[in-house]
Design a protein around this motif. Structure first.
Motif, PDB file in Angstrom:
ATOM      1  N   TYR A 127      -2.757  -6.582  -0.517  1.00 16.74           N
ATOM      2  CA  TYR A 127      -2.174  -7.121   0.733  1.00 16.74           C
ATOM      3  C   TYR A 127      -3.120  -6.897   1.914  1.00 16.74           C
ATOM      4  CZ  TYR A 127       2.034  -7.886  -1.876  1.00 16.74           C
ATOM      5  OH  TYR A 127       2.932  -8.356  -2.809  1.00 16.74           O
ATOM      6  N   ARG A 128      -3.823  -5.773   1.888  1.00 22.33           N
ATOM      7  CA  ARG A 128      -4.800  -5.505   2.951  1.00 22.33           C
ATOM      8  C   ARG A 128      -5.918  -6.556   2.922  1.00 22.33           C
ATOM      9  NH1 ARG A 128      -5.095  -0.148   5.076  1.00 22.33           N
ATOM     10  NH2 ARG A 128      -3.236   0.996   4.480  1.00 22.33           N
ATOM     11  N   THR A 129      -6.315  -6.967   1.725  1.00 20.06           N
ATOM     12  CA  THR A 129      -7.386  -7.960   1.600  1.00 20.06           C
ATOM     13  C   THR A 129      -6.938  -9.296   2.191  1.00 20.06           C
ATOM     14  OG1 THR A 129      -8.181  -6.823  -0.362  1.00 20.06           O
ATOM     15  CG2 THR A 129      -8.942  -9.092  -0.069  1.00 20.06           C
TER      16      THR A 129
ATOM     17  N   LYS B  57      -1.431  -5.072  10.007  1.00 19.96           N
ATOM     18  CA  LYS B  57      -1.461  -6.511   9.706  1.00 19.96           C
ATOM     19  C   LYS B  57      -1.037  -6.766   8.258  1.00 19.96           C
ATOM     20  CE  LYS B  57      -4.447  -7.817  13.456  1.00 19.96           C
ATOM     21  NZ  LYS B  57      -5.773  -7.648  14.035  1.00 19.96           N
ATOM     22  N   ALA B  58      -1.416  -5.856   7.357  1.00 17.46           N
ATOM     23  CA  ALA B  58      -1.029  -6.014   5.943  1.00 17.46           C
ATOM     24  C   ALA B  58       0.486  -5.936   5.812  1.00 17.46           C
ATOM     25  CB  ALA B  58      -1.686  -4.925   5.095  1.00 17.46           C
ATOM     26  N   SER B  59       1.093  -5.044   6.577  1.00 18.42           N
ATOM     27  CA  SER B  59       2.546  -4.904   6.529  1.00 18.42           C
ATOM     28  C   SER B  59       3.217  -6.206   6.975  1.00 18.42           C
ATOM     29  CB  SER B  59       2.960  -3.727   7.416  1.00 18.42           C
ATOM     30  OG  SER B  59       4.343  -3.662   7.557  1.00 18.42           O
ATOM     31  N   LEU B  60       2.680  -6.848   8.003  1.00 17.91           N
ATOM     32  CA  LEU B  60       3.256  -8.105   8.500  1.00 17.91           C
ATOM     33  C   LEU B  60       2.979  -9.270   7.546  1.00 17.91           C
ATOM     34  CD1 LEU B  60       2.343  -7.695  12.280  1.00 17.91           C
ATOM     35  CD2 LEU B  60       4.635  -7.609  11.296  1.00 17.91           C
ATOM     36  N   VAL B  61       1.749  -9.322   7.052  1.00 17.75           N
ATOM     37  CA  VAL B  61       1.350 -10.410   6.154  1.00 17.75           C
ATOM     38  C   VAL B  61       2.158 -10.366   4.844  1.00 17.75           C
ATOM     39  CG1 VAL B  61      -0.553 -10.797   4.502  1.00 17.75           C
ATOM     40  CG2 VAL B  61      -0.976 -11.001   6.939  1.00 17.75           C
ATOM     41  N   SER B  62       2.478  -9.136   4.409  1.00 17.05           N
ATOM     42  CA  SER B  62       3.159  -8.977   3.120  1.00 17.05           C
ATOM     43  C   SER B  62       4.608  -9.455   3.169  1.00 17.05           C
ATOM     44  CB  SER B  62       3.107  -7.516   2.672  1.00 17.05           C
ATOM     45  OG  SER B  62       3.901  -6.723   3.533  1.00 17.05           O
ATOM     46  N   ALA B  63       5.108  -9.767   4.355  1.00 17.67           N
ATOM     47  CA  ALA B  63       6.489 -10.246   4.453  1.00 17.67           C
ATOM     48  C   ALA B  63       6.610 -11.730   4.095  1.00 17.67           C
ATOM     49  CB  ALA B  63       7.012 -10.018   5.871  1.00 17.67           C
TER      50      ALA B  63
ATOM     51  N   ASP C 153       7.154  -2.447  -4.059  1.00 16.06           N
ATOM     52  CA  ASP C 153       8.150  -3.193  -4.836  1.00 16.06           C
ATOM     53  C   ASP C 153       7.795  -3.216  -6.320  1.00 16.06           C
ATOM     54  OD1 ASP C 153       5.832  -4.698  -4.570  1.00 16.06           O
ATOM     55  OD2 ASP C 153       6.889  -6.613  -4.606  1.00 16.06           O
ATOM     56  N   ILE C 154       7.040  -2.232  -6.774  1.00 13.10           N
ATOM     57  CA  ILE C 154       6.588  -2.271  -8.179  1.00 13.10           C
ATOM     58  C   ILE C 154       7.777  -2.066  -9.129  1.00 13.10           C
ATOM     59  CG2 ILE C 154       4.912  -1.389  -9.859  1.00 13.10           C
ATOM     60  CD1 ILE C 154       3.749  -2.708  -7.243  1.00 13.10           C
ATOM     61  N   GLY C 155       8.577  -1.044  -8.865  1.00 14.51           N
ATOM     62  CA  GLY C 155       9.724  -0.776  -9.746  1.00 14.51           C
ATOM     63  C   GLY C 155      10.864  -1.763  -9.575  1.00 14.51           C
TER      64      GLY C 155
ATOM     65  N   GLN D  41       6.669   2.272  12.497  1.00 11.37           N
ATOM     66  CA  GLN D  41       6.792   0.817  12.621  1.00 11.37           C
ATOM     67  C   GLN D  41       6.647   0.144  11.250  1.00 11.37           C
ATOM     68  OE1 GLN D  41       4.338  -0.948  15.637  1.00 11.37           O
ATOM     69  NE2 GLN D  41       4.841  -3.005  14.951  1.00 11.37           N
ATOM     70  N   ARG D  42       5.674   0.647  10.467  1.00 13.66           N
ATOM     71  CA  ARG D  42       5.472   0.066   9.132  1.00 13.66           C
ATOM     72  C   ARG D  42       6.664   0.319   8.228  1.00 13.66           C
ATOM     73  NH1 ARG D  42       0.729   0.443   5.437  1.00 13.66           N
ATOM     74  NH2 ARG D  42      -0.036   2.382   6.332  1.00 13.66           N
ATOM     75  N   ASP D  43       7.243   1.522   8.320  1.00 10.99           N
ATOM     76  CA  ASP D  43       8.442   1.830   7.529  1.00 10.99           C
ATOM     77  C   ASP D  43       9.515   0.791   7.833  1.00 10.99           C
ATOM     78  OD1 ASP D  43       7.308   4.141   6.573  1.00 10.99           O
ATOM     79  OD2 ASP D  43       8.628   5.528   7.632  1.00 10.99           O
TER      80      ASP D  43
ATOM     81  N   GLN E  29       9.254  -2.241   9.177  1.00  6.48           N
ATOM     82  CA  GLN E  29       8.898  -3.593   8.707  1.00  6.48           C
ATOM     83  C   GLN E  29       9.019  -3.694   7.180  1.00  6.48           C
ATOM     84  OE1 GLN E  29       5.596  -4.260  12.225  1.00  6.48           O
ATOM     85  NE2 GLN E  29       4.859  -4.026  10.153  1.00  6.48           N
ATOM     86  N   ASP E  30       8.492  -2.692   6.471  1.00 11.74           N
ATOM     87  CA  ASP E  30       8.469  -2.769   5.005  1.00 11.74           C
ATOM     88  C   ASP E  30       9.873  -2.664   4.392  1.00 11.74           C
ATOM     89  OD1 ASP E  30       5.742  -2.970   5.301  1.00 11.74           O
ATOM     90  OD2 ASP E  30       5.272  -0.951   4.589  1.00 11.74           O
ATOM     91  N   MET E  31      10.758  -1.926   5.094  1.00 16.43           N
ATOM     92  CA  MET E  31      12.110  -1.729   4.536  1.00 16.43           C
ATOM     93  C   MET E  31      13.063  -2.855   4.907  1.00 16.43           C
ATOM     94  SD  MET E  31      12.698   2.239   5.357  1.00 16.43           S
ATOM     95  CE  MET E  31      11.922   3.536   4.444  1.00 16.43           C
ATOM     96  N   ASN E  32      12.746  -3.566   5.993  1.00 14.84           N
ATOM     97  CA  ASN E  32      13.701  -4.547   6.495  1.00 14.84           C
ATOM     98  C   ASN E  32      13.318  -5.998   6.277  1.00 14.84           C
ATOM     99  OD1 ASN E  32      15.938  -2.941   7.866  1.00 14.84           O
ATOM    100  ND2 ASN E  32      14.058  -1.948   8.565  1.00 14.84           N
ATOM    101  N   ARG E  33      12.225  -6.255   5.565  1.00 10.79           N
ATOM    102  CA  ARG E  33      11.880  -7.668   5.323  1.00 10.79           C
ATOM    103  C   ARG E  33      12.828  -8.223   4.259  1.00 10.79           C
ATOM    104  NH1 ARG E  33       6.527  -5.604   2.528  1.00 10.79           N
ATOM    105  NH2 ARG E  33       7.353  -5.208   0.462  1.00 10.79           N
ATOM    106  N   PRO E  34      13.096  -9.533   4.330  1.00 14.02           N
ATOM    107  CA  PRO E  34      14.057 -10.098   3.377  1.00 14.02           C
ATOM    108  C   PRO E  34      13.539 -10.128   1.936  1.00 14.02           C
ATOM    109  CG  PRO E  34      13.562 -11.655   5.177  1.00 14.02           C
ATOM    110  CD  PRO E  34      12.645 -10.502   5.340  1.00 14.02           C
TER     111      PRO E  34
HETATM  112  O1   DC Z   1       0.000   1.009   0.479  1.00 16.09           O
HETATM  113  P1   DC Z   1      -0.690   0.453   1.707  1.00 16.09           P
HETATM  114  O2   DC Z   1      -0.432   1.294   2.922  1.00 16.09           O
HETATM  115  O3   DC Z   1      -2.141   0.205   1.479  1.00 16.09           O
HETATM  116  O4   DC Z   1      -0.014  -0.994   1.943  1.00 16.09           O
HETATM  117  C1   DC Z   1      -0.298  -1.804   3.062  1.00 16.09           C
HETATM  118  C2   DC Z   1       0.880  -2.731   3.344  1.00 16.09           C
HETATM  119  O5   DC Z   1       0.995  -3.682   2.281  1.00 16.09           O
HETATM  120  C3   DC Z   1       2.250  -2.062   3.417  1.00 16.09           C
HETATM  121  O6   DC Z   1       2.580  -1.645   4.736  1.00 16.09           O
HETATM  122  C4   DC Z   1       3.200  -3.103   2.902  1.00 16.09           C
HETATM  123  C5   DC Z   1       2.371  -3.972   1.999  1.00 16.09           C
HETATM  124  N1   DC Z   1       2.633  -3.766   0.574  1.00 16.09           N
HETATM  125  C6   DC Z   1       3.679  -4.465   0.034  1.00 16.09           C
HETATM  126  O7   DC Z   1       4.380  -5.181   0.737  1.00 16.09           O
HETATM  127  N2   DC Z   1       3.930  -4.368  -1.303  1.00 16.09           N
HETATM  128  C7   DC Z   1       3.201  -3.572  -2.094  1.00 16.09           C
HETATM  129  N3   DC Z   1       3.470  -3.505  -3.398  1.00 16.09           N
HETATM  130  C8   DC Z   1       2.139  -2.817  -1.540  1.00 16.09           C
HETATM  131  C9   DC Z   1       1.893  -2.927  -0.185  1.00 16.09           C
END
Ligand code: DC
Length: 226
Positions: A39-41, A99-105, A132-134, A180-182, A184-189
């Motif tokens: 996601y960072r890439t 930015k990765a956190s936002l892009v990943s939504a 979201d691996i598990g 902020q990342r917590d 965003q990452d927890m509340n995206r749909p």
């Molecule tokens: O693990 P990390 O901090 O390098 O991840 C960067 C961002 O990528 C994180 O804030 C949310 C997103 N991410 C995701 O949505 N799903 C994943 N499996 C891994 C990361």
């Protein structure tokens, strides 16, 4: 083809996922897959083009021009390749974390990366860390662990890690970024960060790396015995 073993480690930023997952992968001889780096890439690529990570149309328009590949060097270190260029180090800044956190939504981004992550786990025994691996990527993972720690402890660890790399960061700013990342990452749909029902919860706030490793090995050992 023999069935592969997969260990899914999810949790918020700075919980120690990558340090632990790397060490475990080395010990068990598994592939370590850091999915956050993927996601960072994507975030780095869009940033170079000047596309805001919140710009839905921009992301959809330019995402097809990106090819992401994961490569491993002789030491087993994961490298991120963006359109043929190694960007492994460039993606490790606070700015790209946000930015990765936002892009990943974005759905288009998550859809594009799903098969790539699953295909690594089909071919190799993996320890894969992310959000979201598990729950989404490997819902049938052999072992699922949700690694967490208080936001303050995570900010302290992350600050030390970035300072050691020579980046100028403050604890206060890192704590704000993590909170902020917590959120965003927890509340995206789509595929939000949450503990899978069958994941084991491990809070590392009061544990050092050795103690976390010992507990993780016990959890994994028990599951593999079954
Ligand atoms: O693990 P990390 O901090 O390098 O991840 C960067 C961002 O990528 C994180 O804030 C949310 C997103 N991410 C995701 O949505 N799903 C994943 N499996 C891994 C990361």
């Amino acid at each position: 083809m023999a069935k592969t073993v997969s260990v899914a480690i999810d949790g918020p930023a700075g919980a120690g996922k990558s340090t632990i997952a790397k060490a475990l992968a080395k010990e068990l001889g598994y592939h370590y897959v850091d999915t956050g780096a993927i996601y960072r890439t994507v975030a780095y690529f869009l940033d170079l083009l000047g596309i805001s990570p919140k710009d839905v149309d921009g992301v959809e328009r330019y995402i097809d021009e990106l090819t992401v590949a994961i490569e491993y060097d002789e030491e087993g270190k994961q490298h991120m390749i963006m359109n043929g260029m190694d960007v492994t180090d460039e993606i490790r800044t606070q700015d790209i974390s946000q930015k990765a956190s936002l892009v990943s939504a974005h759905k288009v981004v998550r859809d594009m990366l799903l098969d790539m992550q699953r295909s690594v786990a089909k071919k190799h025994n993996v320890i894969m860390d992310g959000r979201d691996i598990g729950t989404v990527v490997l819902p049938k993972a052999t072992v699922k662990i949700f690694l967490t720690a208080s936001a303050e402890v995570r900010a302290k660890r992350r600050t030390e890690e970035l300072l050691a790399k020579g980046q100028k960061v403050s604890y206060e700013q890192t704590l704000k970024d993590i909170q902020q990342r917590d959120y965003q990452d927890m509340n995206r749909p789509i595929a939000p960060l949450k503990q899978a029902k069958d994941a084991v919860l491990l809070d590392t706030s009061d544990l050092n790396v050795e103690q976390v490793l010992t507990q993780m090995k016990q959890i994994i050992g028990k599951k593999l015995e079954k």
